[in-house]
Design an enzyme around this catalytic site. Structure first.
Site, PDB file in Angstrom:
ATOM      1  N   LYS A   1       0.864  -1.185   0.000  1.00 18.81           N
ATOM      2  CA  LYS A   1       0.000   0.000   0.000  1.00 18.81           C
ATOM      3  C   LYS A   1       0.898   1.232   0.000  1.00 18.81           C
ATOM      4  CE  LYS A   1      -3.505   2.430   2.687  1.00 18.81           C
ATOM      5  NZ  LYS A   1      -4.459   2.349   3.784  1.00 18.81           N
TER       6      LYS A   1
ATOM      7  N   LYS B   1      -2.176  -1.519  -3.856  1.00 16.15           N
ATOM      8  CA  LYS B   1      -3.045  -0.352  -3.752  1.00 16.15           C
ATOM      9  C   LYS B   1      -2.219   0.924  -3.803  1.00 16.15           C
ATOM     10  CE  LYS B   1      -6.002   1.866  -0.469  1.00 16.15           C
ATOM     11  NZ  LYS B   1      -6.380   1.989   0.898  1.00 16.15           N
TER      12      LYS B   1
HETATM   13  C1  PBG Z   1      -7.283   3.386   5.785  1.00 15.17           C
HETATM   14  C2  PBG Z   1      -7.538   3.279   4.319  1.00 15.17           C
HETATM   15  C3  PBG Z   1      -7.372   4.243   3.301  1.00 15.17           C
HETATM   16  C4  PBG Z   1      -7.854   3.683   2.139  1.00 15.17           C
HETATM   17  C5  PBG Z   1      -8.289   2.402   2.459  1.00 15.17           C
HETATM   18  N1  PBG Z   1      -8.059   2.172   3.795  1.00 15.17           N
HETATM   19  C6  PBG Z   1      -6.913   5.637   3.375  1.00 15.17           C
HETATM   20  C7  PBG Z   1      -5.544   5.950   3.714  1.00 15.17           C
HETATM   21  O1  PBG Z   1      -4.683   5.093   3.875  1.00 15.17           O
HETATM   22  O2  PBG Z   1      -5.319   7.150   3.884  1.00 15.17           O
HETATM   23  C8  PBG Z   1      -7.935   4.364   0.800  1.00 15.17           C
HETATM   24  C9  PBG Z   1      -9.004   3.876  -0.097  1.00 15.17           C
HETATM   25  C10 PBG Z   1      -9.331   4.750  -1.262  1.00 15.17           C
HETATM   26  O3  PBG Z   1      -8.712   5.803  -1.499  1.00 15.17           O
HETATM   27  O4  PBG Z   1     -10.259   4.378  -1.967  1.00 15.17           O
HETATM   28  N2  PBG Z   1      -5.979   3.291   6.188  1.00 15.17           N
END
Ligand code: PBG
Length: 335
Positions: free
Chosen positions: A205, A258
């Protein structure tokens, strides 16, 4: 064979198999299947609540009763799974809403499993929506001196995952990017008797600007600093493989990349390196870009959405997490 006007042999070669829709379908290498879709949903306390998320047209924060409607509609269209995010009544410095027995996600899971029993319920396991400061972990200090603590965060994440499993979650999906959280969650689930509950880890991520619209949807923007001390640095691909390797070693059953569209190279390498069930998360910014261009008549929403998802499949994704899942399911049926 006679030469053509350019003095070449007739060159129809690869085009032979592109002549009709039936031929193209016969030799199609990659397919989209409704059974691969996951729909993210945002739930908050209340009744008959359906609050639009301005930056994500067609996406809402909903109360549990409305959540059942959206989940049932997705399921009826053929979407097999939803991914739940909670917006709690109150936030604090220990994210107590994340693991409260009667927290918003826990309530929503119990209701969904009762009302739409065949729908797979995946829960996002993170603390940012429940923390007063909006970070994904426990914070020590403040301002420039603030640190996100790793190991104290693991305990809270593990508690959260177990409470989701107790409520009936089919899969838990940690998205915090602390080190060691998959091992901590696996151990806690096993100790609580949830040996059968799979973990889908947000393994690679990245600290991405494409999450902007989500932070409005989940009300989880950090109050200070950013997430770059725990989420991955976008230039790094080899490191992504190390992240995925560690998560697999710690017990991840499904690994996720992601965002998706800007990270197709990572998806491809993760799939070819590990051969694990691999999910691609087409994040909020990817969804909003298409919506915004389509609203201006600049892009064909359906065609572009399907093309992007197909690219993720071609790169190696088995599972597609997308805010457009219900529409996509309907489009695939019409095709
Ligand atoms: C929580 C999380 C996030 C997303 C999914 N889980 C936001 C982040 O890390 O700031 C992003 C999902 C999206 O942008 O669709 N940690």
């Amino acid at each position: 064979m006679s030469l053509n006007a350019l003095g070449q042999f007739p060159s129809l070669r690869l085009r032979r198999l592109r002549q009709t829709a039936a031929l193209r379908r016969l030799v199609c290498e990659t397919r989209l299947d409704v059974g691969q879709l996951v729909l993210p949903l945002f739930v908050r306390p209340g009744r008959r609540l359906r609050q639009p998320v301005a930056a994500m047209p067609g996406v809402f924060q909903v109360s549990p009763d409305e959540l059942v409607r959206d989940a049932a509609a997705a399921h009826a269209a053929g979407v097999p799974a939803v991914l739940l995010f909670g917006i709690p009544e109150k936030k604090d410095a220990v994210a107590s809403g994340a693991y409260a027995r009667n927290g918003i996600v826990q309530q929503a899971v119990r209701l969904l499993k009762k009302e739409v029993p065949d729908l797979l319920v995946i829960t996002d396991v993170c603390l940012c929506e429940y923390m007063s400061h909006g970070h994904c972990g426990v914070v020590r200090g403040n301002g420039r001196a603030a640190r996100i603590l790793n190991d104290p965060t693991l305990k809270l994440l593990a508690r959260t995952a177990v409470s989701h499993a107790e409520a009936g979650a089919d899969i838990v999906a940690p998205s915090d990017m602390m080190d060691g959280r998959v091992a901590a969650i696996r151990a806690a689930l096993d100790a609580a008797g949830f040996t059968h509950t799979p973990i889908m880890s947000y393994a690679a991520k990245f600290a991405s600007a494409f999450y902007g619209p989500f932070r409005e949807a989940a009300e989880s923007a950090p109050k200070f600093g950013d997430r770059r001390s725990y989420q991955m640095d976008p230039p790094n691909a080899n490191e992504a493989l190390r992240e995925v390797a560690l998560d697999i070693q710690e017990g991840a059953d499904i690994v996720m990349v992601k965002p998706a569209l800007a990270y197709l190279d990572i998806l491809h390498r993760v799939k070819t390196t590990f051969g694990y069930p691999t999910a691609a998360y087409a994040v909020s910014g990817e969804f909003s870009m298409i919506k915004a261009a389509a609203a201006r008549g600049w892009l064909d929403e359906r065609a572009v959405t399907l093309e992007c998802l197909l690219a993720m499949r071609r790169a190696g994704a088995d599972i597609l997490i997308t805010y457009a899942a219900t529409d996509v399911a309907r489009w695939l049926r019409e095709k």
